[in-house]
Write an enzyme that holds these catalytic residues in place. Structure first.
Site, short mmCIF file in Angstrom:
data_model
loop_
_atom_site.label_atom_id
_atom_site.label_comp_id
_atom_site.label_asym_id
_atom_site.label_seq_id
_atom_site.Cartn_x
_atom_site.Cartn_y
_atom_site.Cartn_z
N HIS A 73 2.42 -3.31 7.08
CA HIS A 73 1.42 -2.27 6.74
C HIS A 73 1.41 -1.20 7.82
O HIS A 73 2.01 -1.34 8.88
CB HIS A 73 0.02 -2.88 6.67
CG HIS A 73 -0.22 -3.78 5.50
ND1 HIS A 73 -1.01 -3.42 4.45
CD2 HIS A 73 0.23 -5.02 5.21
CE1 HIS A 73 -1.04 -4.40 3.56
NE2 HIS A 73 -0.29 -5.39 4.00
N ASN A 125 -3.17 -5.84 -2.38
CA ASN A 125 -3.48 -6.74 -1.27
C ASN A 125 -4.90 -7.33 -1.36
O ASN A 125 -5.45 -7.82 -0.39
CB ASN A 125 -3.29 -6.04 0.08
CG ASN A 125 -2.89 -7.02 1.18
OD1 ASN A 125 -2.22 -8.03 0.90
ND2 ASN A 125 -3.30 -6.75 2.41
N ARG A 126 -5.47 -7.27 -2.55
CA ARG A 126 -6.71 -8.00 -2.87
C ARG A 126 -6.50 -8.82 -4.14
O ARG A 126 -7.42 -9.44 -4.63
CB ARG A 126 -7.87 -7.02 -3.12
CG ARG A 126 -8.23 -6.12 -1.97
CD ARG A 126 -8.85 -6.88 -0.80
NE ARG A 126 -9.16 -5.97 0.30
CZ ARG A 126 -8.28 -5.60 1.24
NH1 ARG A 126 -7.05 -6.06 1.22
NH2 ARG A 126 -8.65 -4.76 2.20
N GLU A 137 0.30 -4.02 11.42
CA GLU A 137 -0.12 -2.64 11.13
C GLU A 137 0.64 -1.74 12.10
O GLU A 137 0.40 -1.75 13.30
CB GLU A 137 -1.64 -2.48 11.37
CG GLU A 137 -2.51 -3.35 10.48
CD GLU A 137 -2.74 -2.78 9.09
OE1 GLU A 137 -2.28 -1.65 8.83
OE2 GLU A 137 -3.38 -3.47 8.27
N HIS A 159 0.86 -1.19 0.00
CA HIS A 159 0.00 0.00 0.00
C HIS A 159 0.90 1.24 0.00
O HIS A 159 1.65 1.48 0.95
CB HIS A 159 -0.94 0.00 1.22
CG HIS A 159 -1.98 -1.06 1.11
ND1 HIS A 159 -2.47 -1.76 2.18
CD2 HIS A 159 -2.64 -1.54 0.01
CE1 HIS A 159 -3.38 -2.63 1.75
NE2 HIS A 159 -3.50 -2.51 0.44
N ALA A 160 0.77 2.00 -1.08
CA ALA A 160 1.74 3.06 -1.35
C ALA A 160 1.88 4.07 -0.23
O ALA A 160 2.97 4.53 0.10
CB ALA A 160 1.35 3.76 -2.65
N ARG A 161 0.78 4.44 0.39
CA ARG A 161 0.79 5.56 1.34
C ARG A 161 1.32 5.18 2.72
O ARG A 161 1.47 6.05 3.58
CB ARG A 161 -0.64 6.11 1.47
CG ARG A 161 -1.65 5.11 2.02
CD ARG A 161 -3.07 5.58 1.78
NE ARG A 161 -4.09 4.67 2.31
CZ ARG A 161 -5.39 4.87 2.19
NH1 ARG A 161 -5.83 5.95 1.57
NH2 ARG A 161 -6.25 4.03 2.69
N GLU A 162 1.58 3.89 2.96
CA GLU A 162 1.92 3.44 4.31
C GLU A 162 3.43 3.53 4.52
O GLU A 162 4.13 2.53 4.67
CB GLU A 162 1.35 2.03 4.51
CG GLU A 162 -0.18 2.06 4.38
CD GLU A 162 -0.85 0.69 4.39
OE1 GLU A 162 -0.17 -0.32 4.63
OE2 GLU A 162 -2.08 0.65 4.16
O1 0X9 Z 1 -6.97 -4.18 4.32
C1 0X9 Z 1 -5.78 -4.52 4.21
O2 0X9 Z 1 -5.28 -4.86 3.14
C2 0X9 Z 1 -4.87 -4.49 5.46
N1 0X9 Z 1 -5.12 -3.30 6.23
S1 0X9 Z 1 -4.72 -1.83 5.64
O3 0X9 Z 1 -5.34 -0.84 6.50
N2 0X9 Z 1 -3.15 -1.63 5.79
O4 0X9 Z 1 -5.10 -1.74 4.28
C3 0X9 Z 1 -5.18 -5.68 6.32
C4 0X9 Z 1 -5.07 -7.04 5.68
C5 0X9 Z 1 -5.26 -8.14 6.67
N3 0X9 Z 1 -5.27 -9.43 6.06
C6 0X9 Z 1 -6.39 -10.07 5.62
N4 0X9 Z 1 -7.58 -9.65 5.92
N5 0X9 Z 1 -6.23 -11.18 4.95
ZN ZN Z 2 -1.96 -1.62 4.13
#
Ligand code: 0X9
Ligand code: ZN
Length: 438
Positions: free
Chosen positions: A320, A270-271, A394, A199-202
């Site tokens: 993250h 991350n999806r 996180e 995630h770019a902003r992190e």
């Molecule tokens: O939503 C996300 O991708 C992660 N949180 S963030 O706020 N950094 O975007 C959490 C991902 C946790 N992992 C899974 N739910 N599989």
């Molecule tokens: Zn993230």
């Protein structure tokens, strides 16, 4: 992309020619200016029950809600919503009896204020270069600074190997680095696999991994016991295009920079991972999963790298920001992974190490329970691929939207993250290699 040539190559009539020109102009303007958040407003909600949390997540499927805090029961959660979705959002909140306040109608003002105070700090602490002798953890490094330092250390230290694992949509290299006393990871010792910056902003995430790298490689004598038993495979910036974009155009950008359609860019990497991937229809949302599993070059680069090291990968860490949480699988469903207890015990050990180092008490728990359900994420992919332990952490956030930790607090934050990495790394060194799957 748009060029005079591509426009002129449209041969099927003047209408198409005009449409192409208009589309190119819109794209060029959006690219040049980045997004301004003048058209976005901020709310604070206070969910009263778990049902309200579920309603909030249902609502997030219809409206693009940018959560600045993890939604939790009886806690304030800040949500950014566009002007155009504002009334629909408020109606839904009223319908479900939410307590909420409207905070500000022009989020850009908040960003500008933070940027001003951070740039004043940069000016005061500015250095001329970021070479090995002058690096510091009081400023956020740009992509070139990170890559230059990795290359410099690869040349200087026999423990370090740096290599390119792919290219982004915009042609930037995605680099990986390994740390091993033997120079190469030979798969006969446990491997800890880590990535940051999906995630770019992190930004604290990228910096925490660079801090760990710096400590291990520049002061190996301090971590001898650990380094002698565990090898590291790290992708410090998994999303380089997005990272550059957060530095140049849009501080709050999360996704990569693929052009999905005329107006919207970006897949949430991350999806996008090819385990428990779930279809999402709208390419304009912050959590767009891509057109198919592993559609993105960054995802492919990482899955191929993991494949290479999976026979020794005992521990995986997805880095993250923000929220101070240590999370373990599964995250795509409400079910604890088989060795949830083992994850939890080690997670709490890491939390204790942070507290001993003067940090706050982080939350440790199952991802879906503590945070929310999310499909196609790296942690579930790594666990499914065979990592005995797979965490998402996180890190400490900051600023009004959770991503702008003031540079003056950065060093403390990355030191705390290092407590987690040391705890997980020392543990990895005691674990047997994964048994090969049949
Ligand atoms: O939503 C996300 O991708 C992660 N949180 S963030 O706020 N950094 O975007 C959490 C991902 C946790 N992992 C899974 N739910 N599989
Ligand atoms: Zn993230």
């Amino acid at each position: 992309m748009c060029s005079v040539q591509s426009v002129m190559s449209v041969r099927t009539g003047r209408m198409k020619l005009w449409l192409s020109i208009v589309a190119c102009v819109i794209l060029a303007l959006a690219e040049a200016n980045g997004i301004s958040y003048t058209e976005f407003q901020l709310y604070v909600l206070r969910p009263k029950t778990r049902d309200q949390l579920k309603e909030l997540h249902e609502l997030a499927k219809e409206i693009d809600l940018d959560f600045w805090d993890t939604p939790r029961v009886k806690r304030d959660v800040r949500v950014m919503v566009s002007f155009s979705d504002g009334s629909k959002f408020e109606q839904a909140l009223d319908r479900h009896d939410f307590d909420y306040d409207y905070v500000v109608g022009n989020v850009q003002q908040i960003l500008d204020k933070e940027r001003k105070s951070n740039s004043e700090y940069y000016q005061r602490t500015k250095r001329d270069s970021n070479s090995r002798s002058t690096i510091d953890f009081n400023h956020y490094w740009e992509l070139d600074e990170i890559y230059d330092y990795l290359d410099e250390m690869a040349a200087a230290s026999p423990m370090v190997d740096v290599f390119e694992i792919g290219k982004t949509r915009q042609g930037r290299p995605i680099k990986a680095v390994t740390i091993s006393p033997t120079g190469k990871v030979t798969l006969d010792r446990p491997v800890v696999f880590m990535d940051a910056g999906i995630h770019a902003r992190e930004w604290v995430g990228h910096m925490s991994v660079m801090y760990m790298f710096h400590e291990f490689v520049e002061h190996p004598e301090l971590y001898q016991e650990q380094l002698s038993k565990t090898d590291y495979v790290i992708i410090p910036v998994l999303n380089p295009d997005g990272y550059v974009y957060t530095h140049t155009a849009n501080r709050l950008w999360r996704k990569n920079r693929v052009q999905n359609n005329l107006l919207c860019a970006g897949v949430d990497l991350n999806r996008n991972f090819p385990y428990a991937w779930a279809y999402t229809s709208n390419g304009c949302t912050n959590t767009f999963a891509g057109t198919e599993p592993a559609s993105e070059p960054e995802t492919k680069a990482m899955t191929e790298l993991m494949d290479k090291y999976k026979s020794a990968m005992v521990t995986y860490i997805a880095v993250h920001t923000s929220g101070e949480m240590i999370l373990w699988p599964w995250g795509y469903k409400f079910e604890h992974c088989a060795n949830g207890e083992e994850h939890d015990t080690l997670g709490k050990k890491a939390r204790d190490a942070i507290v001993s180092a003067g940090g706050r008490e982080w939350e440790v728990g199952n991802s879906a329970d503590v945070l929310y359900i999310a499909s196609g994420a790296t942690d579930d992919y790594a666990y499914h691929t065979g990592a005995r332990l797979a965490y998402t952490i996180e890190l400490t956030g900051g600023g009004l939207h959770g991503f702008d930790l003031p540079p003056s607090e950065l060093e403390k934050a990355v030191r705390e993250a290092f407590e987690i990495y040391k705890t997980f790394g020392a543990n990895a060194g005691t674990l047997p290699l994964p048994t090969p799957s049949a």
